[in-house]
Design a protein around this motif. Sequence first.
Motif, PDB file in Angstrom:
ATOM      1  N   ALA A  25      32.730  35.558  45.886  1.00 50.03           N
ATOM      2  CA  ALA A  25      33.622  37.362  45.226  1.00 50.03           C
ATOM      3  C   ALA A  25      35.310  36.506  44.693  1.00 50.03           C
ATOM      4  O   ALA A  25      35.742  35.306  44.454  1.00 50.03           O
ATOM      5  N   SER A  30      37.801  41.083  39.898  1.00 51.38           N
ATOM      6  CA  SER A  30      37.828  41.981  40.358  1.00 51.38           C
ATOM      7  C   SER A  30      38.952  43.700  39.592  1.00 51.38           C
ATOM      8  O   SER A  30      38.616  44.392  39.293  1.00 51.38           O
ATOM      9  N   THR A  38      31.309  39.088  41.786  1.00 52.01           N
ATOM     10  CA  THR A  38      30.809  37.774  42.356  1.00 52.01           C
ATOM     11  C   THR A  38      30.437  37.260  41.043  1.00 52.01           C
ATOM     12  O   THR A  38      29.728  37.787  40.362  1.00 52.01           O
TER      13      THR A  38
END
Length: 319
Positions: A25, A30, A38
């Motif tokens: 991840a 993100s 991921t």
Amino acid sequence: MITVADVEAEAARIAAYVVRTPTVASPGLSAFLGAPVTTKLELLQRTGSFKARGATAKLLALTEAERAAGVVAVSGGNHGIAVAEMAGALDIKATVVMPRSAPGRAVEIAEAAGARVILADTMGGAFALVDELQQLGLALVHPFDDPVVVAGQGTVGLEFAEDAGELTDVLVSIGGGGLISGVAAALHARRPGVRIWGVETEGAPAMSEALAAGGPVPVELSSIVSTLSAPRASPLTYEHVSALVTDVLTVTDAVAVQGTLDLADHAKVWAEPAAGCLLPAARQVLERVGDGARLGLVVCGGNATTADVTAWAERFGLR
């Protein structure tokens, strides 16, 4: 079309020769993209890209006579490196044909691994020369038009399916389509419902042009991203992509290079533009699928030098 059983068979065959690369991840990506991301870090694979998988699968499948005769491969960089190094490890003589636009570092690595490297003026010319060499008796290790190679590349998807958390959308770069074909076959079997998206640069649109035409067609190549610059898709890869891939997105060379810089800044990995193109494409995917997306990115390779990326960034006026 290949099956997940084909991919599983190649996974067992090549396990002793390749790396099971990390699936991690990425909090940085993100935050950067505004959705959980991921990454599958194939740039940490032997030879610096996923290409070691398919090359090893094909080399191990050769007959004794083919091994004795030697192999020939055509490449914009990464496939040539993989064939040269893995053939050297297996004591098989290799000839690699690359266009003059291929990164100089790729030529150096292939020669250092013991391969004979021949440079052609264009990628189309490189493919034509390989056809001639094949007629002289060398066994072809095609970068994408071979079910064994596609199944070998599919081991990326098999590992991603086993190691990643929840995913809704997986992005994979496309040159000739071998990687995405294998990954899509594995993921559709192991993760039904996951959408697969292909990514090309506008100057190397082999698969998007094939989809528009209803089959592989020759394309004009102008991208700086030589590792994605196939002069056409193949019937094999077209069949997989048309059946298993949600869509193929295109991005400019400039934003692909910016993506390389962004991967360094936010993911802390040094990738090449063939992987950098995933980030601008990910934004397109998020706009299309809306809230709730959980992205998977196959970071396909890292065989670009700091000098390469600096030169491209200066060319496009990037930070």
